[in-house]
Structure formats: C-alpha cells, structure tokens
Design an enzyme around this catalytic site. Sequence first.
Site, short mmCIF file in Angstrom:
data_model
loop_
_atom_site.label_atom_id
_atom_site.label_comp_id
_atom_site.label_asym_id
_atom_site.label_seq_id
_atom_site.Cartn_x
_atom_site.Cartn_y
_atom_site.Cartn_z
N LYS A 65 0.82 -1.22 0.00
CA LYS A 65 0.00 0.00 0.00
C LYS A 65 0.85 1.27 0.00
O LYS A 65 0.59 2.20 -0.76
CB LYS A 65 -0.94 -0.02 1.21
CG LYS A 65 -1.77 1.26 1.40
CD LYS A 65 -2.90 1.03 2.36
CE LYS A 65 -2.47 0.44 3.65
NZ LYS A 65 -1.53 1.30 4.43
N PHE B 205 -3.21 -0.25 7.17
CA PHE B 205 -3.83 -1.56 6.98
C PHE B 205 -5.01 -1.48 6.01
O PHE B 205 -5.02 -0.66 5.10
CB PHE B 205 -4.23 -2.16 8.34
CG PHE B 205 -3.06 -2.41 9.25
CD1 PHE B 205 -1.97 -3.14 8.82
CD2 PHE B 205 -3.03 -1.90 10.54
CE1 PHE B 205 -0.87 -3.36 9.64
CE2 PHE B 205 -1.94 -2.12 11.38
CZ PHE B 205 -0.86 -2.86 10.93
N ARG C 114 2.69 8.57 6.99
CA ARG C 114 3.03 8.48 8.42
C ARG C 114 4.52 8.20 8.59
O ARG C 114 5.19 7.75 7.68
CB ARG C 114 2.24 7.34 9.07
CG ARG C 114 0.75 7.58 9.17
CD ARG C 114 0.05 6.33 9.69
NE ARG C 114 0.17 5.22 8.75
CZ ARG C 114 -0.04 3.94 9.08
NH1 ARG C 114 -0.35 3.62 10.31
NH2 ARG C 114 0.08 2.99 8.17
N PHE D 152 2.99 -8.48 -9.06
CA PHE D 152 4.18 -9.22 -8.69
C PHE D 152 4.63 -10.05 -9.89
O PHE D 152 3.80 -10.43 -10.74
CB PHE D 152 3.91 -10.14 -7.49
CG PHE D 152 3.98 -9.46 -6.16
CD1 PHE D 152 4.97 -9.76 -5.24
CD2 PHE D 152 3.03 -8.49 -5.80
CE1 PHE D 152 5.03 -9.13 -4.01
CE2 PHE D 152 3.08 -7.87 -4.56
CZ PHE D 152 4.09 -8.18 -3.66
N LYS E 288 7.30 -6.50 10.24
CA LYS E 288 6.66 -5.79 9.12
C LYS E 288 7.68 -5.06 8.25
O LYS E 288 7.51 -4.92 7.04
CB LYS E 288 5.63 -4.79 9.67
CG LYS E 288 4.86 -4.04 8.58
CD LYS E 288 3.79 -3.16 9.23
CE LYS E 288 3.04 -2.36 8.17
NZ LYS E 288 3.86 -1.29 7.57
N ALA F 139 -2.87 1.69 12.99
CA ALA F 139 -4.29 1.64 12.63
C ALA F 139 -5.03 0.52 13.34
O ALA F 139 -6.26 0.54 13.39
CB ALA F 139 -4.44 1.48 11.12
N TRP G 142 6.70 -0.76 -8.26
CA TRP G 142 7.88 -1.30 -7.59
C TRP G 142 9.04 -1.39 -8.57
O TRP G 142 10.17 -1.02 -8.24
CB TRP G 142 7.56 -2.68 -7.00
CG TRP G 142 8.62 -3.18 -6.07
CD1 TRP G 142 8.63 -3.08 -4.71
CD2 TRP G 142 9.84 -3.86 -6.43
NE1 TRP G 142 9.78 -3.64 -4.19
CE2 TRP G 142 10.55 -4.13 -5.23
CE3 TRP G 142 10.41 -4.25 -7.63
CZ2 TRP G 142 11.77 -4.78 -5.21
CZ3 TRP G 142 11.65 -4.90 -7.61
CH2 TRP G 142 12.32 -5.17 -6.42
N THR H 15 3.93 1.48 -1.02
CA THR H 15 4.62 1.52 -2.31
C THR H 15 3.73 2.11 -3.40
O THR H 15 4.16 2.95 -4.19
CB THR H 15 5.07 0.10 -2.71
OG1 THR H 15 5.94 -0.41 -1.69
CG2 THR H 15 5.79 0.09 -4.05
#
Length: 562
Positions: free
Chosen positions: A77, A307, A100, A387, A111, A279, A415, A79
């Site tokens: 998210k 999230f 954030r 991906f 994470k 979150a 990405w 990214t």
Amino acid sequence: MNNQKRVKSDIEIATEARMEKIDAIAQQLELSEDEWEPYGRYKAKLSLDVLERRKNEKDGKIILVTSINPTAAGEGKSTVTVGLGQAFHKLGKKAVVALREPSLGPTMGVKGGASGGGYAQVVPMEDINLHFTGDIHAITTANNALAAFIDNHIHHGNECGIDSRRIVWKRVVDLNDRALRQVIIGLGGPTQGVPREDGFNITVASEIMAILCLASSLDDLRERLSRIVVAYNQKKEPVTVADLGVQGAITLLLKEAIKPNLVQTLENTPVIIHGGPFANIAHGCNSILATKMACKLGDYVITEAGFGADLGAEKFLNIKARIANIEPEAVVIVATIRALKMHGGVDKSSLAQENVAALERGMENLEKHIETVQAFGLPFVVAINRFITDSSAEIDFLEQWCQQRHISVALTDVWEKGGEGGTDLAEQVLQVIDNQDNHFTYLYELDESLEAKINKIATVVYGAKGVEFSAKAKQQLKDFEEEGWGCLPVCMAKTQYSFSDNPNLLGRPRDFTIVIRELKASIGAGFIVALTGDVMTMPGLPKNPAALKMDVAPDGNAMGLF
C-alpha cells in the site's frame, strides 16, 4: 523484469538514488526561506506559518489509498501511494504525498519499514525508518514525563486524590517489548515512590501520538493535552492533565515535533511525513497538519491510511476527516493477486503457483472492502499491485471480475518502474474524480450512542452479525455516557488480518460476533477506543526479527532495512 537477474534490495535502490538537496524540494513547493528549516541535506521541518499564509488559497484534492486485509504475502500500500504520487508528476500534475512516520517496533520486528519499496520509495529511506527528525522520541519523552508527573504527584501528598489502582496512563517505548507489558514500579522504600502496578505501550499507541496527529495548531495541541484523562480518584471521577497543571511542560516538549517533515521520493516528488499512529490500535493516519499543508502546497494530495479499509480508511473517514473538515475526492483500494490467493486458502509457500480458483475465492475480501468504501459514498479505483509471479490468467480474471461489476481497475508496476508504472492508475483516478459523483457521508452521527456507533462499524464495515460487550465494557459504556463522552467518535482496536477479531479468519468471514472487552477514554485525542479480541497495545518481537539482518556497512550506510 528479467527473473534471472538479481533483484536489488530496497536499501540498495535507496542508497543509489540521486536525491535533490532539500532546498530544491522546498523551491518546487514555492516555500519561502522562513517556512522551512533544514535537518541536514535531505530533510526539513515545515513551519506552521505555511498554513496561515495560504489560508485563503484553494485546497488540493485528496486521494486516499487503502487496501485489502494485509497478509504475509504483502500488499504494498505504501509503495503504491508513493508510486502514484510519482505517476501524477509524470503526468504533469502538482502532487504531494503525505505519509506516516515508521515506528522502530515494526521496522525491527516483522513488518519492516514504511517508506515504500523498489523504485517507489521515499528517501532518505534509512533516516526515515530509524530516528528521522526525532518526532517519535519527543512523543516518547512527553508521554513518560507525564507518567513521572503522575507518580511524583502521588509521592508528594496526592492532592488530586488519585486512586493508584485506577491510573490509566502507561509509559511507552518505541520498540516491541513484551516484557514491559505489565510491571511493578516504586519498589525500594519510601524515597523511591509509591509501589503500584504499571505497564508500557508502544509509543505509537500513546494518546499523545494521536493528539499530535489530530491537533490543528500549537494552542489546540496544548488544549487537547490538558484534557487527557490520566487516572480516576477515590470517587471514580476522572483526573486530567489540567488537574496536574503540566500541559504547558508537555507542549514545550512537542514544540518541534508538531512541525511536519519534508522529504522526497526517488523521483524527487515532494513528500510530507508526520505522525505515526498504528491503525489496529489507534486511528492510523498521518497528521491533520501535514495533510492540510499538502493541500495548500499541491493540486493533488496522495495519502494513505494504515492496513485495510476496515481499519485505516474507516478511521480516516469517521475520525480524521470529521475533525479536520476534509474529504477525499477518491479512494484507491490496493490488492495483490498473492494476498487474494491467501485469502482464498493458499499457503504462502504455494503462492508462486497459478491458482485462479483460489483467487476467485479470495475476491470476497476485496469485495467487502469495496462495499465499505461505497458505504461512505466515495468513488474508487482498484489498484492491482503486480508481482512477477502473477500469471496472465490470474491478471485477466481479476480485471474481468472488476469490469463485469463496472469497477475501475488499473494494473500497477510501480515497484519495478516507479512513476511510469503507475500512470494508468493515475489516469483512472483522475477519470473517477472528474466523472463519478462524490456523495461522501460519515458512517454514523456523533449524537448516536457509543454502543450504536460500535455496532454500526461492526455490522457495516466488518460484516459482523452483532457485538458482544464484556461486563467491564458494559459498565464503561454507562460511565462514559454519564461523563458526557458519548458524543465522541469511536476508534476500534482490532486485528488487521481479518474483518473479525480473530486474526486467523481470512477471506470474508460471516456469522461472527465482535467482542468488545474494554473501552479506553482518549479525551484529549477526542475519541473512545474500543478494544476487541486480544489486540495488544505493546506488540512482541517474532522469533526471527528483521533486526537480525541489520547492520552498518564500512561506508556508514545502513544494511538490511526493507
């Protein structure tokens, strides 16, 4: 991407980046010299005067990026948020990304960092994911100073009559440290304080973090800090920071931290990073000041909420948007085929294998998040974060699924390709802003009871059949309404992995009940926290934390960050 070539790590890509000096980014935003203060070559603090001087200028359009429920497969998210900002610049649009600040807890835990990935990153990545400009440390210090003031007050006579069994303010540290969840303090005799039970939260769960992110000015920050409920007295009446008289001292500790931070993406798109509430245990959005500043400095603001849409987006729309009097023009819902297959029952070890049937089963997770965004009346685009293992058949199925339902969808490859890989998404977002009606509405009204608000979130957003309150929570509902706190919005503390309060129920669980075990009054922040399931405000480290791979290279560059 050539699958045979070694793929560079995020930190390698970030280290090789050709960053602009921060004064060039400030000039790009047409900031005057007295509106920003450099923190080294590539970071700056922004003066709150930016808002005052531009208060009559038109606001930029806010685009909120959210996602499906996260899985071990990754959704990307942040990214996509960064890549979308870069894509807007590719299209000649004046965009500012608002994010954030990462916490050291997840960065060194499981994470990882939160500055994007691949060629859609915010830099300097290693600074941002470590100590940055010291904002989180300032919040830690302010939080723990307040804890010290409370115990000092009790030690020197306890004029407020604080019941030491009913102190609700905990100390914090910006790390995952399960050993600190429950502690005993004040041991060692009369000169060492009054013995009592205490505990630690992670810093980003501190109410001071939430307050910093919801304050509209330095004066508003001080006022909100004064309203924090730290304990209850022998009559079970709330004791606040104002009763202790230390709101000024705490505000002083935060006078620099309240200023948003300016950095850039790999493609030199301006990024404002500020605040980092989780979150799943807080409201999961960057600061109101940062978002509003971005609105004054750009025509488009790309921001994210933590999230899935069941947590971050719900809180952005019901809490942050309401307090800040803002509303997004559109929402981007990020999904990956890998994660959807996990929601369809595929083990992580088998995700590289084509499995359209599992993808079809997992689509119900995305479908429920779409319903949530629709419940708020907002136009949206589904972003498929691609991906290299995604097969043509899987991509075709997902695109056809969206098209059959007249859902705007875009395949993104930020990405690998940076902004260029997100231009289709950017164009789709611009189209829905221009061509689709925006009927933004809150999910509940503030004059509804706390119980009604919680029920509405659980049934509409989570899809629960109802809510069950523990005996403690029932009493707190009654007490909070009597205190006049029933008019506040609700901040749900819930696992991020499932719509339910059971992290193992993936996909779209049905016929489940949300259990509220406890409520917490965050009166300074201006909301009531409802804790569900076994969600914790102090996480623990995994068996093999990310920290095991971290080090410093001989040239001083960070290693192992991702």
